[in-house]
Design an enzyme around this catalytic site. Structure first.
Site, PDB file in Angstrom:
ATOM      1  N   LYS A   1       0.834  11.206  -1.805  1.00 25.55           N
ATOM      2  CA  LYS A   1       1.205  11.322  -3.222  1.00 25.55           C
ATOM      3  C   LYS A   1       0.007  11.095  -4.136  1.00 25.55           C
ATOM      4  O   LYS A   1      -0.015  11.583  -5.270  1.00 25.55           O
ATOM      5  CB  LYS A   1       2.363  10.384  -3.570  1.00 25.55           C
ATOM      6  CG  LYS A   1       2.060   8.893  -3.559  1.00 25.55           C
ATOM      7  CD  LYS A   1       1.483   8.365  -4.867  1.00 25.55           C
ATOM      8  CE  LYS A   1       0.970   6.950  -4.677  1.00 25.55           C
ATOM      9  NZ  LYS A   1       0.186   6.485  -5.836  1.00 25.55           N
TER      10      LYS A   1
ATOM     11  N   SER B   1      -0.084   6.006 -13.887  1.00 23.18           N
ATOM     12  CA  SER B   1      -0.668   6.278 -12.576  1.00 23.18           C
ATOM     13  C   SER B   1      -2.129   6.665 -12.754  1.00 23.18           C
ATOM     14  O   SER B   1      -2.449   7.602 -13.490  1.00 23.18           O
ATOM     15  CB  SER B   1       0.087   7.423 -11.888  1.00 23.18           C
ATOM     16  OG  SER B   1      -0.690   7.986 -10.854  1.00 23.18           O
TER      17      SER B   1
END
EC number: 1.1.1.94
Length: 329
Positions: free
Chosen positions: A190, A253
């Site tokens: 990811k 993120s």
């Protein structure tokens, strides 16, 4: 395995501090080890991390620079970058008791060796029990006590259950698993896909494109996982789909924000803002591992090409959009 009453967290950055807070709230005796003298002194004097301003350390957390002191804990959370994990575990190896759980809290794959985090632990500290903690979790949320769920995996089922119990608090809910490879693989993959999603956002290609990128990215994660022995339920769980969904949707993120900067036209050094995202290091390794098993991963391949200077962002996007049409998997 008995109860784990004391927890040492190695790494006093944002994520390490957040996990130390969690362990303290769960009633554990917590030691927070920080290698950097300046950061350690600040943690001791201010009882606050430079990386989490406004978050006061729980009173029961003891900060130290003495690795031997930290190594005496019942379990150790290794909150260090993936590429330095081997060095840290090698230093720990002569200090820990046999069958001490060593929990990797980084998401990545080691350069050169293609080793996952628990494989590094097994090689560098053969007497320890390797484990991994992963899932959709941001340090700021966890440190503030906001509801969070993660997965803790170890091939030793009793160890995984004991670790989950030790870290369980009113707001932090760990699920336990024995699918170590699946949990590790989801977190590492990811990272790369979140860079792709960030590029889409930075290029202002719209919500439809972002949804498509995230969904097709998940297809790549599943392909890679199947080829490397992950369980399908793990890939559809917190450490797979959960982490991917979170990291492909917010600049909290680091990988997503790095991709956003690239999408806006910034160079790699400028986009990194002083610290490269883990996906930068994982992308070429992921590509090598995919090619070794003949896995079709066009999005990850495009990200690796952009990061390696082989394709521009626009050329990478065009290449993905002009691929031959096919049935949806």
């Amino acid at each position: 395995m008995g109860s784990l009453n004391s927890i040492a967290v190695l790494g006093g950055g944002a994520w390490g501090t957040a996990l130390a807070q969690t362990a303290a709230r769960a009633g554990r005796k917590v030691t927070l080890w920080e290698h950097d003298a300046g950061n350690a002194e600040h943690l001791i004097a201010a009882r606050e991390s430079r990386f989490l301003p406004g978050v006061r350390l729980e009173p029961s957390i003891q900060v130290t620079r003495d690795l031997a002191e930290a190594a005496r804990a019942d379990a150790l959370l290794l909150v260090v970058p993936a590429q330095v994990l081997r060095q840290v575990v090698t230093s720990l190896q002569p200090l820990i008791a046999p069958r001490t759980p060593l929990v990797a809290c980084a998401k990545g794959i080691e350069h050169g060796t293609h080793r996952f985090m628990t494989e590094i632990i097994a090689e560098a500290a053969p007497a320890a029990i390797p484990a991994i903690l992963s899932g959709p979790s941001f340090a700021a949320d966890v440190a503030r006590g906001l509801p969070t769920a993660v997965t803790i995996a170890a091939t030793d089922a009793a160890c995984a259950q004991a670790l989950a119990q030790a870290m369980n608090s009113g707001s932090f809910r760990p699920y336990h698993s024995t699918d170590v490879r699946g949990v590790e693989l989801g977190g590492a993959t990811k990272n790369v896909l979140a860079i792709a999603a960030g590029i889409v956002e930075g290029r202002q290609l719209g919500a439809s494109a972002l949804a498509a990128m995230t969904t097709r990215g998940f297809v790549e994660l599943v392909r890679f996982g199947k080829a490397y022995g992950a369980r399908i339920e793990t890939m559809h769980g917190l450490s797979g789909l959960g982490d991917l969904t979170m990291c492909c949707s917010t600049p909290q993120s680091r990988n997503f924000s790095f991709g956003m900067a690239l999408g806006r036209g910034e160079g790699i050094e400028s986009a990194a803002h002083g610290k490269l995202a883990e996906g930068y290091y994982t992308a070429p390794v992921l590509l090598e591992m995919a090619q070794a098993k003949g896995i079709d991963m066009p999005i990850s391949t495009a990200v690796a090409a952009v990061l390696g200077g082989k394709l521009s962002v626009d050329a990478a996007i065009e290449g993905l959009l002009t691929r031959p049409l096919k049935a949806e998997e």
